[in-house]
Design a protein around this motif. Structure first.
Motif, PDB file in Angstrom:
ATOM      1  N   UNK A  57       0.829  -1.209   0.000  1.00  0.00           N
ATOM      2  CA  UNK A  57       0.000   0.000   0.000  1.00  0.00           C
ATOM      3  C   UNK A  57       0.863   1.259   0.000  1.00  0.00           C
ATOM      4  N   UNK A  58       2.152   1.135   0.412  1.00  0.00           N
ATOM      5  CA  UNK A  58       3.036   2.295   0.524  1.00  0.00           C
ATOM      6  C   UNK A  58       3.146   3.109  -0.762  1.00  0.00           C
ATOM      7  N   UNK A  59       3.447   2.472  -1.895  1.00  0.00           N
ATOM      8  CA  UNK A  59       3.531   3.228  -3.153  1.00  0.00           C
ATOM      9  C   UNK A  59       2.211   3.910  -3.538  1.00  0.00           C
ATOM     10  N   UNK A  60       1.081   3.308  -3.200  1.00  0.00           N
ATOM     11  CA  UNK A  60      -0.212   3.958  -3.459  1.00  0.00           C
ATOM     12  C   UNK A  60      -0.313   5.230  -2.611  1.00  0.00           C
ATOM     13  N   UNK A  61       0.025   5.099  -1.340  1.00  0.00           N
ATOM     14  CA  UNK A  61      -0.028   6.256  -0.434  1.00  0.00           C
ATOM     15  C   UNK A  61       0.882   7.375  -0.951  1.00  0.00           C
ATOM     16  N   UNK A  62       2.093   7.005  -1.368  1.00  0.00           N
ATOM     17  CA  UNK A  62       3.043   8.014  -1.870  1.00  0.00           C
ATOM     18  C   UNK A  62       2.515   8.715  -3.113  1.00  0.00           C
ATOM     19  N   UNK A  63       1.672   8.008  -3.880  1.00  0.00           N
ATOM     20  CA  UNK A  63       1.087   8.595  -5.095  1.00  0.00           C
ATOM     21  C   UNK A  63      -0.199   9.355  -4.796  1.00  0.00           C
ATOM     22  N   UNK A  64      -0.541   9.493  -3.511  1.00  0.00           N
ATOM     23  CA  UNK A  64      -1.731  10.253  -3.134  1.00  0.00           C
ATOM     24  C   UNK A  64      -3.025   9.462  -3.184  1.00  0.00           C
ATOM     25  N   UNK A  65      -2.915   8.148  -3.342  1.00  0.00           N
ATOM     26  CA  UNK A  65      -4.110   7.295  -3.408  1.00  0.00           C
ATOM     27  C   UNK A  65      -4.428   6.776  -1.995  1.00  0.00           C
TER      28      UNK A  65
END
Ligand code: ZN
Length: 280
Positions: free
Chosen positions: A218-226
């Motif tokens: 989920x980390x990369x999603x969070x970093x992309x603002x998702x």
């Protein structure tokens, strides 16, 4: 439990990314998807990417598996459900079967897919079985870096990683402190749950390692603002050990987590058009 035992069996050899063992795990997941009747997102399930090593000559190939369950409203917001299928392979001659980490998340995704085939969702659901999580969330990073659909359509990621061990007796839901509107939705689903559901592990004030915001795919999603929700258990004695086997899983706990996850996904699907992360 039959699925959990199959995906974490010794012949999978710990499903290390870039090995024939990971390919064997992929073939198994694809067969399950086909038997449930879930089609690939694109022309095929496999979505290859390069796992960049510090030494470019040591780059290896990773392969995500992407499937799609069509919603009743095409072109609307999309829910991405994810779980990594890779694990750490064989170390010092010992197979690390990764039953909890993360055959359990993959099996949860398959159970949710079955439910969504029987009761079609309002919105499109993408099922992402990510590769190469263990070596640095590479599969999720590759997915977010080259999204298969428009970024604006992806409303939410729900990631499952280690959802079967009952050692501490609770399933955690992380992510609601980043997107507080998700909390009441998850609490409604938790009302009917047969296991304790706890919220947290997603704030900066926690001791090192206890903020799970970047601890899985989920980390990369969070970093992309998702916005994201992450479901997982606390680390246990068999975490990344050869003893992370299917026979250490309490079937009642795992079943209860999956039932909670199904309820959660149904509520999130209904609320999908309203889900926004507050500006940070
Ligand atoms: Zn994991």
């Amino acid at each position: 439990m039959a699925r959990l035992s199959a995906l974490s069996a010794d012949y999978m050899q710990g499903r290390r990314a870039g090995t024939p063992d990971a390919a064997r795990a992929r073939a198994w997941i694809i067969r399950e998807l086909q038997s449930i009747g879930v089609s690939p997102l694109g022309a095929r399930y496999e979505s290859p990417f390069t796992i960049r090593s510090r030494r470019p000559t040591a780059d290896t190939l990773g392969v995500n598996l992407l499937a799609r369950i069509p919603g009743r409203r095409p072109d609307g917001p999309v829910l991405v459900l994810s779980a990594h299928y890779d694990h750490v392979g064989v170390q010092n001659g010992l197979i690390h079967n990764g039953a909890d980490d993360n055959a359990s998340g993959c099996v949860a995704l398959l159970a949710i897919a079955e439910q969504l085939k029987a009761n079609p969702p309002e919105h499109d659901v993408i099922l992402a079985f990510f590769d190469a999580e263990e070596s640095g969330l590479h599969g999720a990073r590759a997915f977010v870096a080259a999204l298969p659909i428009a970024r604006e359509r992806i409303a939410l990621n729900v990631n499952f990683d280690m959802v079967a061990r009952q050692d501490r007796g609770a399933i955690w839901v992380a992510g609601t402190s980043h997107t507080p509107m998700l909390r009441p939705l998850a609490e409604l689903a938790a009302k009917n749950a047969r296991i304790p559901v706890r919220f947290g592990h997603d704030t900066k004030d926690l001791p090192r390692g206890d903020d799970w915001t970047q601890s899985s795919d989920h980390g990369p999603f969070h970093s992309a603002g998702i916005p994201f929700l992450y479901l997982g258990v606390e680390d246990h004695a068999d975490y990344h050990q050869p003893g992370d086997d299917a026979d250490k899983v309490d079937p009642r706990f795992f079943h209860a987590v999956v039932d909670f996850a199904i309820q959660l996904v149904q509520r999130l699907d209904s609320a999908l058009p309203t889900i926004r992360r507050p500006a940070q």
